[in-house]
Design a protein around this motif. Sequence first.
Motif, mmCIF file in Angstrom:
data_model
loop_
_atom_site.group_PDB
_atom_site.id
_atom_site.type_symbol
_atom_site.label_atom_id
_atom_site.label_comp_id
_atom_site.label_asym_id
_atom_site.label_seq_id
_atom_site.Cartn_x
_atom_site.Cartn_y
_atom_site.Cartn_z
ATOM 1 N N ARG A 182 0.829 -1.212 0.000
ATOM 2 C CA ARG A 182 0.000 0.000 0.000
ATOM 3 C C ARG A 182 0.861 1.258 0.000
ATOM 4 O O ARG A 182 0.563 2.226 -0.723
ATOM 5 N N ALA A 183 1.923 1.261 0.804
ATOM 6 C CA ALA A 183 2.793 2.439 0.849
ATOM 7 C C ALA A 183 3.470 2.684 -0.494
ATOM 8 O O ALA A 183 3.655 3.845 -0.921
ATOM 9 N N LYS A 184 3.834 1.614 -1.193
ATOM 10 C CA LYS A 184 4.483 1.777 -2.491
ATOM 11 C C LYS A 184 3.510 2.318 -3.526
ATOM 12 O O LYS A 184 3.879 3.125 -4.400
ATOM 13 N N VAL A 185 2.232 1.884 -3.479
ATOM 14 C CA VAL A 185 1.227 2.424 -4.393
ATOM 15 C C VAL A 185 1.044 3.920 -4.154
ATOM 16 O O VAL A 185 0.928 4.725 -5.101
ATOM 17 N N GLU A 186 1.006 4.351 -2.896
ATOM 18 C CA GLU A 186 0.878 5.777 -2.584
ATOM 19 C C GLU A 186 2.097 6.557 -3.073
ATOM 20 O O GLU A 186 1.966 7.688 -3.584
ATOM 21 N N LEU A 187 3.295 5.971 -2.934
ATOM 22 C CA LEU A 187 4.489 6.630 -3.447
ATOM 23 C C LEU A 187 4.432 6.791 -4.966
ATOM 24 O O LEU A 187 4.801 7.847 -5.515
ATOM 25 N N PHE A 188 3.970 5.760 -5.662
ATOM 26 C CA PHE A 188 3.829 5.849 -7.119
ATOM 27 C C PHE A 188 2.871 6.983 -7.507
ATOM 28 O O PHE A 188 3.094 7.705 -8.493
ATOM 29 N N GLU A 189 1.784 7.142 -6.713
ATOM 30 C CA GLU A 189 0.842 8.212 -7.007
ATOM 31 C C GLU A 189 1.509 9.578 -6.872
ATOM 32 O O GLU A 189 1.334 10.486 -7.730
ATOM 33 N N GLN A 190 2.306 9.771 -5.833
ATOM 34 C CA GLN A 190 2.994 11.044 -5.631
ATOM 35 C C GLN A 190 4.017 11.304 -6.734
ATOM 36 O O GLN A 190 4.145 12.444 -7.221
ATOM 37 N N LEU A 191 4.730 10.262 -7.131
ATOM 38 C CA LEU A 191 5.715 10.433 -8.198
ATOM 39 C C LEU A 191 5.027 10.807 -9.508
ATOM 40 O O LEU A 191 5.497 11.702 -10.248
ATOM 41 N N ARG A 192 3.931 10.141 -9.829
ATOM 42 C CA ARG A 192 3.227 10.447 -11.073
ATOM 43 C C ARG A 192 2.649 11.867 -11.044
ATOM 44 O O ARG A 192 2.697 12.600 -12.049
ATOM 45 N N ARG A 193 2.079 12.284 -9.882
ATOM 46 C CA ARG A 193 1.516 13.623 -9.798
ATOM 47 C C ARG A 193 2.594 14.686 -9.902
ATOM 48 O O ARG A 193 2.410 15.725 -10.571
ATOM 49 N N GLU A 194 3.748 14.487 -9.282
ATOM 50 C CA GLU A 194 4.844 15.458 -9.339
ATOM 51 C C GLU A 194 5.416 15.553 -10.753
ATOM 52 O O GLU A 194 5.765 16.654 -11.230
ATOM 53 N N TYR A 195 5.476 14.407 -11.426
ATOM 54 C CA TYR A 195 6.012 14.438 -12.799
ATOM 55 C C TYR A 195 5.054 15.158 -13.740
ATOM 56 O O TYR A 195 5.487 15.893 -14.646
ATOM 57 N N GLU A 196 3.721 14.996 -13.530
ATOM 58 C CA GLU A 196 2.764 15.587 -14.463
ATOM 59 C C GLU A 196 2.443 17.034 -14.130
ATOM 60 O O GLU A 196 2.315 17.879 -15.021
ATOM 61 N N PHE A 197 2.338 17.377 -12.817
ATOM 62 C CA PHE A 197 1.917 18.731 -12.446
ATOM 63 C C PHE A 197 2.992 19.520 -11.713
ATOM 64 O O PHE A 197 2.771 20.679 -11.376
ATOM 65 N N GLY A 198 4.145 18.926 -11.465
ATOM 66 C CA GLY A 198 5.165 19.608 -10.696
ATOM 67 C C GLY A 198 6.430 19.865 -11.486
ATOM 68 O O GLY A 198 6.430 20.572 -12.492
ATOM 69 N N VAL A 199 7.529 19.231 -11.085
ATOM 70 C CA VAL A 199 8.845 19.452 -11.681
ATOM 71 C C VAL A 199 8.810 19.119 -13.166
ATOM 72 O O VAL A 199 9.345 19.848 -14.012
ATOM 73 N N GLY A 200 8.238 17.983 -13.489
ATOM 74 C CA GLY A 200 8.081 17.625 -14.897
ATOM 75 C C GLY A 200 9.230 16.882 -15.509
ATOM 76 O O GLY A 200 9.193 16.572 -16.706
#
Length: 514
Positions: A4-22
Amino acid sequence: MERRAKVELFEQLRREYEFGVGTIRGVAQKFGVHRRLVREAVVHALPPARKTPQRQRPTLDPAIPFIDAILEADRQAPRKQRHTARRIFHRLQAELPTCRVAESTVREYVREQKRALGLLGRATCVPQSYAWGSEARVPHPQAVADVEGARQTLQVFGLRSMASGGAFHRAYTHATQQAFLEAHEAAFAYFGGVFHRLRYDNLPLAVKRILRGREREQTTRFIAFRSHWRFTAEFCTPAQGHEKGGIEGEAGYFRRNHWVPIPQAPDLAALNAQLLQACEADWHRTIAGRAQPVGAAMQLEAPHLLPLAAEGFALAEVSFPRVDGFGCVKVRTNAYSVPVRVGTQVEARVYPTQVEVWHGGRRLARHARCYSRQQQVLDLEHYLDVLEHKPGALAGATPLAQWRAQGRWPASYDQLWTQLQERQGRQAGTRAMIGLLQLGRVHGYARLQACVAQALAWGCADPAAVRYLLTADTLTHQPPVAVDVGALAAYDRPQPSLHAYDQLLAGGGPEGRP
Protein backbone atom coordinates in the motif's frame (compact mmCIF):
# COMPACT_ATOMS: atom_id res chain seq x y z
CA MET A 1 8.08 -1.28 1.88
CA GLU A 2 4.60 -2.71 2.04
CA ARG A 3 2.38 -2.80 -1.01
CA ARG A 4 0.00 0.00 0.00
CA ALA A 5 2.79 2.44 0.85
CA LYS A 6 4.48 1.78 -2.49
CA VAL A 7 1.23 2.42 -4.39
CA GLU A 8 0.88 5.78 -2.58
CA LEU A 9 4.49 6.63 -3.45
CA PHE A 10 3.83 5.85 -7.12
CA GLU A 11 0.84 8.21 -7.01
CA GLN A 12 2.99 11.04 -5.63
CA LEU A 13 5.71 10.43 -8.20
CA ARG A 14 3.23 10.45 -11.07
CA ARG A 15 1.52 13.62 -9.80
CA GLU A 16 4.84 15.46 -9.34
CA TYR A 17 6.01 14.44 -12.80
CA GLU A 18 2.76 15.59 -14.46
CA PHE A 19 1.92 18.73 -12.45
CA GLY A 20 5.16 19.61 -10.70
CA VAL A 21 8.85 19.45 -11.68
CA GLY A 22 8.08 17.62 -14.90
CA THR A 23 11.43 15.85 -15.26
CA ILE A 24 12.64 12.40 -14.23
CA ARG A 25 15.76 13.78 -12.60
CA GLY A 26 13.90 16.50 -10.72
CA VAL A 27 11.29 14.11 -9.32
CA ALA A 28 14.00 11.62 -8.27
CA GLN A 29 15.96 14.35 -6.48
CA LYS A 30 12.89 15.74 -4.74
CA PHE A 31 11.74 12.38 -3.36
CA GLY A 32 15.18 10.83 -2.92
CA VAL A 33 14.51 7.78 -5.09
CA HIS A 34 16.24 6.24 -8.09
CA ARG A 35 15.35 7.46 -11.58
CA ARG A 36 14.34 3.87 -12.55
CA LEU A 37 11.59 3.97 -9.93
CA VAL A 38 10.32 7.28 -11.31
CA ARG A 39 10.22 5.84 -14.83
CA GLU A 40 8.23 2.82 -13.57
CA ALA A 41 5.76 5.12 -11.80
CA VAL A 42 5.26 7.24 -14.88
CA VAL A 43 4.45 4.18 -17.00
CA HIS A 44 2.37 2.13 -14.49
CA ALA A 45 0.08 3.26 -11.66
CA LEU A 46 0.64 -0.03 -9.81
CA PRO A 47 4.15 -1.09 -8.88
CA PRO A 48 5.26 -4.40 -10.44
CA ALA A 49 5.05 -7.56 -8.36
CA ARG A 50 8.14 -8.36 -6.39
CA LYS A 51 10.30 -11.00 -7.98
CA THR A 52 11.23 -14.00 -5.87
CA PRO A 53 14.83 -14.91 -6.53
CA GLN A 54 15.53 -18.46 -7.56
CA ARG A 55 18.01 -19.77 -5.05
CA GLN A 56 20.38 -22.62 -5.59
CA ARG A 57 19.64 -25.85 -3.68
CA PRO A 58 22.86 -27.81 -3.78
CA THR A 59 21.80 -30.18 -0.98
CA LEU A 60 18.29 -30.90 -2.24
CA ASP A 61 19.03 -31.05 -5.98
CA PRO A 62 20.45 -34.62 -5.91
CA ALA A 63 17.24 -35.83 -4.17
CA ILE A 64 14.75 -34.09 -6.47
CA PRO A 65 14.56 -36.87 -9.12
CA PHE A 66 14.02 -39.45 -6.37
CA ILE A 67 11.20 -37.38 -4.74
CA ASP A 68 9.55 -36.60 -8.09
CA ALA A 69 9.43 -40.28 -8.99
CA ILE A 70 7.73 -41.13 -5.69
CA LEU A 71 5.10 -38.40 -6.11
CA GLU A 72 4.41 -39.39 -9.70
CA ALA A 73 3.83 -42.99 -8.62
CA ASP A 74 1.50 -41.78 -5.85
CA ARG A 75 -0.89 -40.39 -8.44
CA GLN A 76 -1.90 -43.98 -9.25
CA ALA A 77 -1.94 -45.20 -5.63
CA PRO A 78 -4.99 -45.25 -3.29
CA ARG A 79 -5.45 -42.03 -1.38
CA LYS A 80 -4.72 -43.61 2.00
CA GLN A 81 -1.60 -45.37 0.76
CA ARG A 82 0.32 -42.40 -0.59
CA HIS A 83 3.63 -41.14 0.76
CA THR A 84 3.68 -38.47 3.38
CA ALA A 85 6.56 -35.99 3.49
CA ARG A 86 7.91 -37.74 6.59
CA ARG A 87 7.82 -41.13 4.87
CA ILE A 88 9.70 -39.70 1.87
CA PHE A 89 12.32 -38.25 4.23
CA HIS A 90 12.79 -41.65 5.89
CA ARG A 91 13.20 -43.31 2.49
CA LEU A 92 15.79 -40.69 1.54
CA GLN A 93 17.78 -41.50 4.66
CA ALA A 94 17.61 -45.22 3.94
CA GLU A 95 18.07 -45.26 0.14
CA LEU A 96 20.21 -42.13 -0.41
CA PRO A 97 22.35 -41.92 2.70
CA THR A 98 24.81 -39.53 1.05
CA CYS A 99 22.07 -36.92 0.59
CA ARG A 100 22.14 -34.98 3.88
CA VAL A 101 19.03 -32.86 3.52
CA ALA A 102 16.89 -31.55 6.39
CA GLU A 103 13.37 -32.86 6.90
CA SER A 104 11.90 -29.32 6.78
CA THR A 105 13.45 -28.81 3.34
CA VAL A 106 11.92 -32.06 2.11
CA ARG A 107 8.51 -31.10 3.54
CA GLU A 108 8.55 -27.72 1.77
CA TYR A 109 9.48 -29.23 -1.59
CA VAL A 110 6.92 -32.07 -1.28
CA ARG A 111 4.18 -29.56 -0.48
CA GLU A 112 5.02 -27.50 -3.58
CA GLN A 113 5.14 -30.56 -5.84
CA LYS A 114 1.91 -32.06 -4.50
CA ARG A 115 0.14 -28.79 -5.16
CA ALA A 116 1.57 -28.66 -8.68
CA LEU A 117 0.53 -32.27 -9.38
CA GLY A 118 -2.97 -31.74 -8.02
CA LEU A 119 -2.54 -34.11 -5.09
CA LEU A 120 -3.53 -31.39 -2.60
CA GLY A 121 -6.39 -29.94 -4.60
CA ARG A 122 -9.83 -29.78 -3.01
CA ALA A 123 -12.84 -31.04 -4.91
CA THR A 124 -15.43 -28.54 -6.07
CA CYS A 125 -18.74 -28.99 -4.25
CA VAL A 126 -22.13 -28.31 -5.81
CA PRO A 127 -24.61 -26.40 -3.60
CA GLN A 128 -27.70 -28.43 -2.72
CA SER A 129 -31.31 -27.53 -1.93
CA TYR A 130 -33.67 -29.69 0.12
CA ALA A 131 -37.44 -29.90 0.28
CA TRP A 132 -39.14 -29.55 3.66
CA GLY A 133 -38.89 -32.74 5.70
CA SER A 134 -37.09 -34.63 2.94
CA GLU A 135 -33.77 -35.39 4.60
CA ALA A 136 -31.89 -35.28 7.86
CA ARG A 137 -28.35 -36.39 8.64
CA VAL A 138 -27.02 -38.18 11.67
CA PRO A 139 -23.45 -37.79 13.02
CA HIS A 140 -22.01 -39.63 16.01
CA PRO A 141 -19.11 -37.54 17.42
CA GLN A 142 -17.50 -37.62 20.85
CA ALA A 143 -17.33 -34.89 23.49
CA VAL A 144 -15.98 -34.44 27.01
CA ALA A 145 -18.03 -33.35 30.03
CA ASP A 146 -17.75 -33.42 33.82
CA VAL A 147 -20.52 -35.79 34.93
CA GLU A 148 -20.96 -37.10 38.50
CA GLY A 149 -17.79 -35.30 39.54
CA ALA A 150 -15.55 -37.00 36.97
CA ARG A 151 -14.44 -36.05 33.46
CA GLN A 152 -15.89 -38.49 30.93
CA THR A 153 -15.70 -38.96 27.19
CA LEU A 154 -19.28 -39.23 25.95
CA GLN A 155 -20.83 -40.51 22.74
CA VAL A 156 -23.02 -37.79 21.22
CA PHE A 157 -25.96 -38.45 18.92
CA GLY A 158 -26.96 -35.64 16.57
CA LEU A 159 -29.73 -35.28 14.01
CA ARG A 160 -29.92 -32.21 11.75
CA SER A 161 -32.62 -31.22 9.30
CA MET A 162 -31.06 -30.26 5.99
CA ALA A 163 -33.97 -27.96 5.05
CA SER A 164 -34.61 -26.02 8.27
CA GLY A 165 -31.19 -26.36 9.91
CA GLY A 166 -32.73 -27.44 13.22
CA ALA A 167 -30.67 -29.95 15.18
CA PHE A 168 -31.06 -32.28 18.15
CA HIS A 169 -28.17 -33.50 20.33
CA ARG A 170 -28.09 -36.12 23.08
CA ALA A 171 -25.19 -37.69 25.00
CA TYR A 172 -24.60 -41.25 26.23
CA THR A 173 -21.80 -42.90 28.12
CA HIS A 174 -21.52 -45.78 25.62
CA ALA A 175 -22.40 -46.15 21.96
CA THR A 176 -24.83 -49.05 22.26
CA GLN A 177 -27.53 -49.89 19.78
CA GLN A 178 -30.24 -49.30 22.40
CA ALA A 179 -28.89 -45.78 23.00
CA PHE A 180 -28.65 -45.18 19.24
CA LEU A 181 -32.29 -46.11 18.67
CA GLU A 182 -33.54 -44.35 21.79
CA ALA A 183 -31.89 -41.12 20.65
CA HIS A 184 -33.73 -41.40 17.31
CA GLU A 185 -37.08 -41.53 19.09
CA ALA A 186 -36.16 -38.54 21.25
CA ALA A 187 -35.18 -36.61 18.10
CA PHE A 188 -38.45 -37.50 16.37
CA ALA A 189 -40.39 -36.23 19.38
CA TYR A 190 -38.27 -33.04 19.36
CA PHE A 191 -39.07 -32.28 15.70
CA GLY A 192 -42.68 -33.48 15.99
CA GLY A 193 -42.39 -36.00 13.15
CA VAL A 194 -40.12 -38.29 11.15
CA PHE A 195 -37.98 -37.29 8.19
CA HIS A 196 -38.52 -39.17 4.95
CA ARG A 197 -34.83 -40.02 4.57
CA LEU A 198 -31.94 -40.22 7.05
CA ARG A 199 -28.32 -40.28 5.92
CA TYR A 200 -25.63 -41.90 8.09
CA ASP A 201 -21.99 -42.72 8.28
CA ASN A 202 -21.26 -46.43 8.09
CA LEU A 203 -21.83 -46.98 11.81
CA PRO A 204 -21.53 -50.56 13.06
CA LEU A 205 -24.70 -49.85 15.08
CA ALA A 206 -26.61 -49.90 11.79
CA VAL A 207 -24.27 -51.47 9.20
CA LYS A 208 -22.87 -55.00 9.42
CA ARG A 209 -20.97 -54.93 6.14
CA ILE A 210 -20.27 -52.46 3.31
CA LEU A 211 -21.14 -53.91 -0.08
CA ARG A 212 -20.65 -52.58 -3.60
CA GLY A 213 -21.63 -48.96 -4.21
CA ARG A 214 -24.40 -47.74 -1.95
CA GLU A 215 -25.47 -51.19 -0.85
CA ARG A 216 -25.12 -52.07 2.83
CA GLU A 217 -25.90 -55.14 4.88
CA GLN A 218 -27.79 -53.59 7.78
CA THR A 219 -28.36 -54.99 11.28
CA THR A 220 -31.66 -56.75 11.94
CA ARG A 221 -32.83 -54.42 14.70
CA PHE A 222 -32.05 -51.31 12.66
CA ILE A 223 -34.08 -52.67 9.74
CA ALA A 224 -37.00 -53.32 12.10
CA PHE A 225 -36.58 -49.86 13.64
CA ARG A 226 -36.71 -47.93 10.35
CA SER A 227 -39.63 -50.13 9.24
CA HIS A 228 -41.48 -49.19 12.45
CA TRP A 229 -40.92 -45.45 11.91
CA ARG A 230 -41.30 -45.67 8.08
CA PHE A 231 -38.19 -43.77 7.00
CA THR A 232 -35.55 -44.78 4.46
CA ALA A 233 -31.85 -44.93 5.31
CA GLU A 234 -28.87 -44.02 3.13
CA PHE A 235 -25.20 -44.31 3.94
CA CYS A 236 -22.31 -42.11 2.85
CA THR A 237 -19.37 -43.31 0.82
CA PRO A 238 -16.43 -44.16 3.10
CA ALA A 239 -13.78 -41.41 3.34
CA GLN A 240 -15.96 -38.89 1.45
CA GLY A 241 -16.51 -36.12 3.97
CA HIS A 242 -18.11 -33.78 1.41
CA GLU A 243 -21.22 -36.00 1.38
CA LYS A 244 -22.05 -34.96 4.94
CA GLY A 245 -20.67 -31.45 5.08
CA GLY A 246 -23.78 -29.88 6.56
CA ILE A 247 -23.91 -32.13 9.59
CA GLU A 248 -20.15 -31.98 10.15
CA GLY A 249 -20.45 -28.21 10.19
CA GLU A 250 -23.37 -28.44 12.61
CA ALA A 251 -21.41 -30.72 14.94
CA GLY A 252 -18.49 -28.28 14.93
CA TYR A 253 -20.75 -25.28 15.55
CA PHE A 254 -22.55 -26.99 18.42
CA ARG A 255 -19.27 -28.15 19.97
CA ARG A 256 -17.70 -24.69 19.85
CA ASN A 257 -20.78 -22.92 21.22
CA HIS A 258 -22.30 -25.38 23.70
CA TRP A 259 -19.50 -27.76 24.72
CA VAL A 260 -17.12 -24.88 25.49
CA PRO A 261 -16.42 -24.42 28.34
CA ILE A 262 -16.63 -28.08 29.30
CA PRO A 263 -20.18 -28.58 30.70
CA GLN A 264 -20.73 -29.87 34.21
CA ALA A 265 -23.74 -31.84 35.43
CA PRO A 266 -24.60 -34.03 38.43
CA ASP A 267 -25.69 -36.89 36.14
CA LEU A 268 -26.28 -37.74 32.52
CA ALA A 269 -29.97 -36.79 32.63
CA ALA A 270 -29.10 -33.27 33.80
CA LEU A 271 -26.48 -32.97 31.05
CA ASN A 272 -29.00 -33.97 28.38
CA ALA A 273 -31.40 -31.38 29.78
CA GLN A 274 -28.67 -28.77 29.26
CA LEU A 275 -28.12 -29.98 25.69
CA LEU A 276 -31.85 -29.75 24.99
CA GLN A 277 -31.88 -26.15 26.22
CA ALA A 278 -28.91 -25.42 23.96
CA CYS A 279 -30.78 -26.89 20.97
CA GLU A 280 -33.78 -24.70 21.74
CA ALA A 281 -31.54 -21.64 22.15
CA ASP A 282 -30.40 -22.12 18.55
CA TRP A 283 -33.94 -21.52 17.31
CA HIS A 284 -33.09 -17.81 17.19
CA ARG A 285 -30.00 -18.36 15.01
CA THR A 286 -30.22 -17.46 11.33
CA ILE A 287 -27.95 -19.60 9.16
CA ALA A 288 -26.01 -17.77 6.46
CA GLY A 289 -28.00 -17.68 3.24
CA ARG A 290 -31.32 -18.48 4.94
CA ALA A 291 -34.26 -16.09 5.04
CA GLN A 292 -35.71 -17.04 8.43
CA PRO A 293 -34.37 -18.22 11.81
CA VAL A 294 -34.04 -21.91 12.57
CA GLY A 295 -37.12 -21.98 14.82
CA ALA A 296 -39.38 -20.42 12.20
CA ALA A 297 -38.07 -22.83 9.55
CA MET A 298 -38.78 -25.79 11.85
CA GLN A 299 -42.40 -24.66 12.19
CA LEU A 300 -42.72 -24.50 8.41
CA GLU A 301 -41.19 -27.95 8.08
CA ALA A 302 -43.28 -29.73 10.72
CA PRO A 303 -46.38 -30.34 8.51
CA HIS A 304 -44.19 -32.03 5.88
CA LEU A 305 -42.77 -34.67 8.26
CA LEU A 306 -44.11 -38.19 8.55
CA PRO A 307 -46.47 -38.54 11.56
CA LEU A 308 -45.14 -40.15 14.72
CA ALA A 309 -45.96 -43.81 15.31
CA ALA A 310 -48.73 -44.61 17.75
CA GLU A 311 -46.25 -46.31 20.09
CA GLY A 312 -42.50 -46.47 20.36
CA PHE A 313 -40.25 -49.26 19.16
CA ALA A 314 -39.37 -52.03 21.61
CA LEU A 315 -35.88 -50.78 22.44
CA ALA A 316 -35.07 -53.24 25.20
CA GLU A 317 -32.90 -56.26 24.58
CA VAL A 318 -34.85 -59.09 26.21
CA SER A 319 -33.54 -62.34 27.67
CA PHE A 320 -34.99 -64.97 30.04
CA PRO A 321 -32.36 -66.04 32.61
CA ARG A 322 -32.83 -68.09 35.78
CA VAL A 323 -31.95 -66.95 39.27
CA ASP A 324 -28.73 -68.61 40.46
CA GLY A 325 -27.66 -69.62 43.95
CA PHE A 326 -26.43 -66.10 44.73
CA GLY A 327 -29.83 -64.54 44.05
CA CYS A 328 -28.65 -63.08 40.73
CA VAL A 329 -29.46 -63.34 37.04
CA LYS A 330 -26.77 -63.25 34.36
CA VAL A 331 -27.37 -60.50 31.78
CA ARG A 332 -24.71 -60.45 29.09
CA THR A 333 -21.64 -61.07 31.26
CA ASN A 334 -22.73 -59.36 34.49
CA ALA A 335 -24.81 -60.60 37.45
CA TYR A 336 -27.71 -58.51 38.78
CA SER A 337 -29.48 -59.30 42.07
CA VAL A 338 -33.23 -60.05 42.26
CA PRO A 339 -35.50 -60.69 45.29
CA VAL A 340 -36.98 -64.04 44.18
CA ARG A 341 -36.27 -67.69 44.89
CA VAL A 342 -33.42 -69.59 43.32
CA GLY A 343 -34.32 -71.27 40.05
CA THR A 344 -37.08 -68.84 39.07
CA GLN A 345 -37.05 -67.89 35.40
CA VAL A 346 -37.44 -64.14 34.93
CA GLU A 347 -37.45 -61.64 32.08
CA ALA A 348 -34.45 -59.29 31.82
CA ARG A 349 -34.79 -56.09 29.81
CA VAL A 350 -31.61 -54.22 28.86
CA TYR A 351 -31.94 -50.48 28.20
CA PRO A 352 -29.22 -47.91 27.40
CA THR A 353 -28.72 -46.88 31.04
CA GLN A 354 -30.49 -49.52 33.13
CA VAL A 355 -31.42 -53.17 33.45
CA GLU A 356 -34.89 -54.21 34.60
CA VAL A 357 -35.97 -57.65 35.82
CA TRP A 358 -39.65 -58.64 35.47
CA HIS A 359 -41.68 -61.65 36.56
CA GLY A 360 -45.40 -62.27 36.32
CA GLY A 361 -46.05 -58.82 34.85
CA ARG A 362 -44.37 -57.11 37.81
CA ARG A 363 -41.00 -55.37 37.89
CA LEU A 364 -38.84 -57.00 40.52
CA ALA A 365 -35.64 -54.97 40.27
CA ARG A 366 -34.03 -52.08 38.42
CA HIS A 367 -30.25 -51.60 38.28
CA ALA A 368 -27.95 -49.11 36.63
CA ARG A 369 -26.49 -50.86 33.60
CA CYS A 370 -22.90 -52.01 34.05
CA TYR A 371 -20.70 -51.80 30.94
CA SER A 372 -17.79 -53.72 32.45
CA ARG A 373 -17.47 -57.49 32.23
CA GLN A 374 -17.88 -60.24 34.83
CA GLN A 375 -19.15 -57.84 37.51
CA GLN A 376 -21.76 -58.21 40.27
CA VAL A 377 -24.38 -55.47 40.64
CA LEU A 378 -26.10 -56.14 43.97
CA ASP A 379 -28.77 -54.41 46.05
CA LEU A 380 -28.80 -55.12 49.78
CA GLU A 381 -32.59 -54.73 49.82
CA HIS A 382 -32.91 -57.91 47.75
CA TYR A 383 -31.14 -59.96 50.46
CA LEU A 384 -32.90 -58.67 53.59
CA ASP A 385 -35.35 -61.58 53.78
CA VAL A 386 -32.48 -64.07 53.50
CA LEU A 387 -30.34 -62.17 56.02
CA GLU A 388 -33.19 -62.26 58.53
CA HIS A 389 -32.58 -66.02 58.77
CA LYS A 390 -28.80 -65.66 58.38
CA PRO A 391 -27.91 -62.49 60.32
CA GLY A 392 -24.28 -63.49 60.66
CA ALA A 393 -23.76 -63.02 56.90
CA LEU A 394 -24.54 -59.29 57.00
CA ALA A 395 -21.14 -58.06 58.20
CA GLY A 396 -19.23 -59.48 55.25
CA ALA A 397 -21.97 -59.22 52.64
CA THR A 398 -20.92 -57.92 49.22
CA PRO A 399 -24.25 -56.05 48.80
CA LEU A 400 -23.45 -54.19 52.03
CA ALA A 401 -20.03 -53.24 50.67
CA GLN A 402 -21.64 -51.92 47.50
CA TRP A 403 -24.14 -49.89 49.53
CA ARG A 404 -21.23 -48.38 51.43
CA ALA A 405 -19.45 -47.49 48.18
CA GLN A 406 -22.63 -45.88 46.81
CA GLY A 407 -23.17 -43.81 49.97
CA ARG A 408 -26.40 -45.65 50.86
CA TRP A 409 -25.07 -46.91 54.22
CA PRO A 410 -24.39 -43.85 56.42
CA ALA A 411 -22.30 -43.83 59.58
CA SER A 412 -25.48 -43.59 61.69
CA TYR A 413 -26.38 -47.14 60.62
CA ASP A 414 -23.07 -48.47 61.95
CA GLN A 415 -23.54 -46.55 65.20
CA LEU A 416 -27.04 -47.92 65.71
CA TRP A 417 -25.95 -51.43 64.74
CA THR A 418 -23.12 -51.35 67.28
CA GLN A 419 -25.39 -50.21 70.10
CA LEU A 420 -28.00 -52.85 69.25
CA GLN A 421 -25.32 -55.57 69.42
CA GLU A 422 -24.09 -54.28 72.77
CA ARG A 423 -27.60 -54.34 74.25
CA GLN A 424 -29.09 -57.46 72.64
CA GLY A 425 -26.10 -59.51 71.64
CA ARG A 426 -24.47 -59.97 68.26
CA GLN A 427 -27.07 -62.15 66.58
CA ALA A 428 -30.19 -60.55 68.05
CA GLY A 429 -28.82 -57.04 67.52
CA THR A 430 -28.02 -57.77 63.87
CA ARG A 431 -31.47 -59.25 63.34
CA ALA A 432 -33.03 -56.10 64.86
CA MET A 433 -30.94 -53.96 62.48
CA ILE A 434 -32.14 -56.03 59.51
CA GLY A 435 -35.73 -55.55 60.69
CA LEU A 436 -35.20 -51.78 60.66
CA LEU A 437 -33.74 -51.92 57.13
CA GLN A 438 -36.86 -53.74 55.95
CA LEU A 439 -38.88 -50.68 57.01
CA GLY A 440 -37.10 -48.75 54.26
CA ARG A 441 -39.07 -50.70 51.65
CA VAL A 442 -42.30 -49.18 52.97
CA HIS A 443 -41.26 -45.72 54.15
CA GLY A 444 -38.27 -45.06 51.86
CA TYR A 445 -34.59 -45.29 52.75
CA ALA A 446 -34.09 -41.54 52.84
CA ARG A 447 -36.75 -41.22 55.55
CA LEU A 448 -35.31 -44.19 57.41
CA GLN A 449 -31.86 -42.56 57.50
CA ALA A 450 -33.37 -39.35 58.85
CA CYS A 451 -35.30 -41.17 61.59
CA VAL A 452 -32.25 -43.22 62.65
CA ALA A 453 -30.17 -40.04 62.89
CA GLN A 454 -32.93 -38.35 64.93
CA ALA A 455 -33.22 -41.26 67.34
CA LEU A 456 -29.45 -41.33 67.90
CA ALA A 457 -29.43 -37.57 68.44
CA TRP A 458 -31.93 -38.09 71.25
CA GLY A 459 -29.68 -40.79 72.75
CA CYS A 460 -32.12 -43.59 71.96
CA ALA A 461 -30.94 -46.75 70.19
CA ASP A 462 -34.21 -48.65 70.45
CA PRO A 463 -35.80 -49.99 67.21
CA ALA A 464 -39.21 -49.10 68.63
CA ALA A 465 -38.20 -45.43 68.72
CA VAL A 466 -37.21 -45.52 65.05
CA ARG A 467 -40.51 -47.20 64.16
CA TYR A 468 -42.40 -44.54 66.08
CA LEU A 469 -40.59 -41.73 64.25
CA LEU A 470 -41.36 -43.41 60.92
CA THR A 471 -45.09 -43.66 61.66
CA ALA A 472 -45.61 -40.63 63.92
CA ASP A 473 -47.12 -38.49 61.18
CA THR A 474 -49.59 -41.23 60.27
CA LEU A 475 -51.02 -41.66 63.77
CA THR A 476 -54.47 -40.10 64.18
CA HIS A 477 -55.41 -38.54 67.53
CA GLN A 478 -59.14 -38.90 68.38
CA PRO A 479 -60.59 -35.85 70.16
CA PRO A 480 -62.12 -36.53 73.64
CA VAL A 481 -65.81 -37.46 73.71
CA ALA A 482 -68.08 -34.89 75.33
CA VAL A 483 -70.17 -36.36 78.19
CA ASP A 484 -73.82 -35.33 78.60
CA VAL A 485 -74.41 -35.23 82.36
CA GLY A 486 -78.15 -35.03 81.93
CA ALA A 487 -78.21 -38.13 79.79
CA LEU A 488 -76.18 -39.98 82.43
CA ALA A 489 -78.68 -38.95 85.11
CA ALA A 490 -81.59 -40.23 83.09
CA TYR A 491 -79.79 -43.45 82.27
CA ASP A 492 -81.66 -46.45 83.69
CA ARG A 493 -79.25 -49.20 84.67
CA PRO A 494 -80.67 -52.67 83.88
CA GLN A 495 -81.76 -54.65 86.93
CA PRO A 496 -80.30 -58.11 87.59
CA SER A 497 -82.58 -61.09 87.29
CA LEU A 498 -84.18 -62.65 90.38
CA HIS A 499 -82.09 -65.82 90.06
CA ALA A 500 -78.89 -63.84 89.97
CA TYR A 501 -80.03 -61.79 92.94
CA ASP A 502 -80.65 -64.94 94.99
CA GLN A 503 -77.17 -66.21 94.14
CA LEU A 504 -75.60 -62.95 95.33
CA LEU A 505 -77.50 -63.20 98.64
CA ALA A 506 -76.29 -66.76 99.06
CA GLY A 507 -72.68 -65.47 98.77
CA GLY A 508 -71.81 -66.96 95.38
CA GLY A 509 -70.92 -65.36 92.03
CA PRO A 510 -72.82 -65.66 88.78
CA GLU A 511 -71.00 -68.91 88.08
CA GLY A 512 -71.54 -70.23 91.59
CA ARG A 513 -68.01 -69.28 92.81
CA PRO A 514 -67.67 -67.68 96.28
